[in-house]
Motif scaffolding. Structure first.
Motif, PDB file in Angstrom:
ATOM      1  N   ASP A 289      -0.013  23.312  31.609  1.00 14.53           N
ATOM      2  CA  ASP A 289      -0.833  22.367  32.366  1.00 14.53           C
ATOM      3  C   ASP A 289      -2.133  23.076  32.731  1.00 14.53           C
ATOM      4  N   ALA A 290      -3.253  22.608  32.195  1.00 12.76           N
ATOM      5  CA  ALA A 290      -4.536  23.273  32.420  1.00 12.76           C
ATOM      6  C   ALA A 290      -4.947  23.248  33.886  1.00 12.76           C
ATOM      7  N   SER A 291      -4.402  22.328  34.661  1.00 13.33           N
ATOM      8  CA  SER A 291      -4.741  22.239  36.082  1.00 13.33           C
ATOM      9  C   SER A 291      -3.984  23.269  36.915  1.00 13.33           C
ATOM     10  N   ARG A 292      -2.871  23.768  36.397  1.00  8.39           N
ATOM     11  CA  ARG A 292      -2.010  24.657  37.183  1.00  8.39           C
ATOM     12  C   ARG A 292      -1.949  26.074  36.629  1.00  8.39           C
ATOM     13  N   THR A 293      -2.438  26.280  35.438  1.00  5.79           N
ATOM     14  CA  THR A 293      -2.402  27.598  34.808  1.00  5.79           C
ATOM     15  C   THR A 293      -3.805  28.182  34.813  1.00  5.79           C
ATOM     16  N   HIS A 294      -3.938  29.423  35.271  1.00  6.91           N
ATOM     17  CA  HIS A 294      -5.268  30.021  35.339  1.00  6.91           C
ATOM     18  C   HIS A 294      -5.884  30.114  33.946  1.00  6.91           C
ATOM     19  N   VAL A 295      -7.168  29.859  33.884  1.00  3.96           N
ATOM     20  CA  VAL A 295      -7.842  29.803  32.590  1.00  3.96           C
ATOM     21  C   VAL A 295      -7.732  31.121  31.830  1.00  3.96           C
ATOM     22  N   SER A 296      -7.623  32.249  32.525  1.00  9.90           N
ATOM     23  CA  SER A 296      -7.492  33.530  31.825  1.00  9.90           C
ATOM     24  C   SER A 296      -6.201  33.589  31.016  1.00  9.90           C
ATOM     25  N   GLU A 297      -5.137  32.974  31.519  1.00 10.45           N
ATOM     26  CA  GLU A 297      -3.890  32.925  30.765  1.00 10.45           C
ATOM     27  C   GLU A 297      -4.007  31.977  29.579  1.00 10.45           C
ATOM     28  N   LEU A 298      -4.694  30.857  29.783  1.00  9.60           N
ATOM     29  CA  LEU A 298      -4.880  29.907  28.681  1.00  9.60           C
ATOM     30  C   LEU A 298      -5.718  30.519  27.560  1.00  9.60           C
ATOM     31  N   VAL A 299      -6.774  31.205  27.914  1.00  6.11           N
ATOM     32  CA  VAL A 299      -7.612  31.857  26.907  1.00  6.11           C
ATOM     33  C   VAL A 299      -6.790  32.885  26.132  1.00  6.11           C
ATOM     34  N   SER A 300      -5.996  33.670  26.841  1.00  8.92           N
ATOM     35  CA  SER A 300      -5.158  34.672  26.191  1.00  8.92           C
ATOM     36  C   SER A 300      -4.192  34.024  25.205  1.00  8.92           C
TER      37      SER A 300
END
Length: 398
Positions: A289-300
């Motif tokens: 969930d992009a609203s609940r997961t920090h963007v640094s983790e999503l980018v990784s």
């Protein structure tokens, strides 16, 4: 009480772990903390390789004093001027005024910018310059833009130790075990190592490749980074990870689903796609969930996997803001060479898909898979077929 760790009869770890700071560089969450690594080398002359963050100053100076055992400090070697490693230079020089600061010319300029004055004893070095401490002969190699322009690495020719600055580092505080082979690195540390590299250094893939070529020419028995465990075995495996990351190649064949959903309907369609993929034999699917997961983790995760599904609601005639932020961050990190599938949603005007595609088209070597699934408020039973067709397209390219 000091908390030093002998690495060899001449080399002592004097770094400090920090579990109190919530955000590294005031942006990246570090729930497992972080270590600020620093090393004292004892010889006819003594040397300290980098200092630490101001938040750990008391423990750092206790460690320094214990490691030196009453001896003077002859050299402070500054591999990196970022304040989490250089903030204690000024108080260090007050305690050890006879110490000579050894750094690159660019680091010397930054030293003056941060301190307002130059060190009283300063020695600038360039590629291939050496410094003898007695038994130990140090060679300096330049590593500009990994990830600041002043960075260098220090190689101890005697014991074949590479002091690698921020390269080969990771988030995570140390708990007593100093070496990577003393922890379950692949299962407990690798995600943080990837997130650290991708978000902090990942934009600078070509400079990292240059440094890896330099490292390949050295006989390295140990890597001492500025964050995280020290490497004394299985170096090729960890160096190989950095080779893949810095080439922008997928680390794993797999699917990551990231959704930006306001009331849950976009989420529902994205997760249904995940189930349809699993029914087609796709393993290891990850959904966020992009609203609940920090963007640094999503980018990784977008750097780790080969296939990404982006599902976004339309928000104010644009991309839902968490998804918009992710795309901006991916662009800033020069993300490329991935396959992407899109799902959009909108009640009166579904525009997020078109806008996401426009952002992706500005990136390099991004392949858009299949037909975008466009929802009107919520997926209908008839759209099961569209989701199934998209799952087929993704699965056949894995």
């Amino acid at each position: 009480m000091n908390n030093t760790h002998p690495i060899s009869k001449d080399l002592i770890y004097v770094g400090v772990s920090d579990r109190r700071t919530a955000l590294f560089e005031n942006v990246y969450p570090i729930p497992r903390g972080v270590s600020y690594n620093s090393y004292v080398l004892l010889d006819k002359k003594t040397a300290l390789l980098d200092t630490a963050d101001v938040t750990v100053s008391e423990q750092f100076f206790e460690n320094m004093s214990a490691a030196l055992g009453g001896r003077p400090l002859d050299y402070l070697i500054v591999n990196h001027m970022e304040p989490d490693h250089a903030a204690l230079i000024a108080p260090l020089l007050l305690r050890y005024p006879q110490a000579t600061v050894v750094c690159t010319a660019k680091a010397a300029l930054m030293l003056e910018q941060f301190l307002g004055t130059q060190a009283s004893r300063l020695q600038t070095v360039k590629e291939g310059d050496t410094l003898s401490l007695g038994r130990h002969n140090l060679v300096f190699t330049m590593a500009p833009m990994v990830h600041w322009p002043e960075v260098m690495m220090t190689y101890d020719q005697t014991d074949k130790v590479l002091f690698s600055a921020d390269a080969f580092g990771t988030f995570g505080a140390l708990s007593g075990n100093l070496y990577a082979d003393e922890v379950n690195f692949e299962t407990e540390w690798l995600d943080d190592a990837r997130r650290y590299f991708i978000n902090i250094v990942g934009k600078y893939g070509q400079p990292v490749q240059t440094v890896l070529k330099k490292a390949a020419a050295l006989d390295i028995k140990m890597i001492c980074p500025l964050h995280g465990p020290v490497w004394r075995s299985n170096l090729e495996w960890f160096i190989g990870k950095h080779d893949v990351w810095s080439k922008y190649e997928p680390e794993n064949k797999g699917v990551v689903i990231i959704y930006g959903s306001i009331y849950g309907h976009t989420e529902s369609a994205a997760l249904r796609l995940g189930t349809l993929l699993a029914q087609r034999g796709v393993k290891g699917i990850k959904a966020y969930d992009a609203s609940r997961t920090h963007v640094s983790e999503l980018v990784s995760e977008c750097f780790r996997a080969s296939h990404i599904v982006l599902a976004s609601s339309t928000y104010n005639n644009g991309i839902f803001t968490p998804m918009e932020n992710l795309l901006a961050d991916l662009k800033a990190h020069d993300w490329k060479r991935r396959s992407v599938a899109l799902i959009e949603n909108g009640t009166w005007a579904a525009t997020s898909g078109k806008l996401m595609r426009a952002e992706l088209e500005q990136m390099k070597e991004i392949t858009i898979l299949g037909e975008m699934v466009s929802l009107k408020s919520a997926a209908t039973p008839a759209q099961e077929e569209q989701l199934a067709a998209l799952a087929d397209e993704i699965a056949k390219t894995l």
